[in-house]
Design a protein around this motif. Sequence first.
Motif, PDB file in Angstrom:
ATOM      1  N   HIS A   1       0.815  -1.222   0.000  1.00 45.90           N
ATOM      2  CA  HIS A   1       0.000   0.000   0.000  1.00 45.90           C
ATOM      3  C   HIS A   1       0.847   1.269   0.000  1.00 45.90           C
ATOM      4  O   HIS A   1       0.310   2.366   0.064  1.00 45.90           O
TER       5      HIS A   1
ATOM      6  N   TYR B   1      -9.032  -3.690   5.938  1.00 40.53           N
ATOM      7  CA  TYR B   1      -8.570  -3.961   4.574  1.00 40.53           C
ATOM      8  C   TYR B   1      -8.272  -5.440   4.328  1.00 40.53           C
ATOM      9  O   TYR B   1      -7.823  -5.803   3.238  1.00 40.53           O
TER      10      TYR B   1
ATOM     11  N   LYS C   1      -8.774  -7.280   1.027  1.00 41.08           N
ATOM     12  CA  LYS C   1      -7.950  -6.887  -0.114  1.00 41.08           C
ATOM     13  C   LYS C   1      -6.516  -7.418  -0.024  1.00 41.08           C
ATOM     14  O   LYS C   1      -5.723  -7.210  -0.930  1.00 41.08           O
ATOM     15  N   TRP C   2      -6.180  -8.086   1.086  1.00 41.00           N
ATOM     16  CA  TRP C   2      -4.813  -8.562   1.257  1.00 41.00           C
ATOM     17  C   TRP C   2      -4.503  -9.660   0.241  1.00 41.00           C
ATOM     18  O   TRP C   2      -5.365 -10.463  -0.121  1.00 41.00           O
ATOM     19  N   HIS C   3      -3.245  -9.706  -0.180  1.00 34.19           N
ATOM     20  CA  HIS C   3      -2.754 -10.693  -1.142  1.00 34.19           C
ATOM     21  C   HIS C   3      -2.941 -12.109  -0.598  1.00 34.19           C
ATOM     22  O   HIS C   3      -2.455 -12.432   0.485  1.00 34.19           O
TER      23      HIS C   3
END
Length: 199
Positions: free
Chosen positions: A50, A120, A123-125
């Motif tokens: 980010h 978030y 949205k984390w990988h």
Amino acid sequence: MSFRNSRKKVGLYGGTFDPIHTIHLIVAEQARDALEIDEIWFLPARIPPHKQTKQITADIHRVEMIARAIAGHSDFRLDTIELEREPELPSYTYDTVHILKERHPDIDFYFIIGGDMAAYLPKWHRIDELILMVQFVALARPGYVMDNPYMRHVIETEMPQLDVSSSMIRKKIAQGRSIRYLVPEAVRMYIEEKRLYEA
């Protein structure tokens, strides 16, 4: 409630730590105490996903500031695993946890995040795999609501919200203002010595 078991428990605390400050240390200590964790490992990130467009202070300085900040705590340690990556690659938590679990199969890892980062998580990988690999711990101020489907996998623990950030500290230094007590004294002296963050 006791979180004790026979395996070693290690909390992973990642971030740019640019610079590390007092609240980082309070968060780490509160998580260690609340969950009866044996050690907290500070993991300075090279390129957080980010923050890929932001300028980050050189690794050597951030590592040295962390080392100085945690020098007096026997249960805190520094791990530079994320700085071992190729310079152009972002620091994905999934990759870090995967490597650490391979290196230390006898350790149970807990990944410490703030309430803001918990929001978030979707949205984390590779989050669906990651959530099964490591126990997330979210620290949030009393009354803070963290509402997403992944929160059922997260241990939530409250801590007082103290409004100090690395960006605020950098701004104060650029303005020639005092940062005493906002960072450990050894860190403040290093910043002055190296003239970091000056305008």
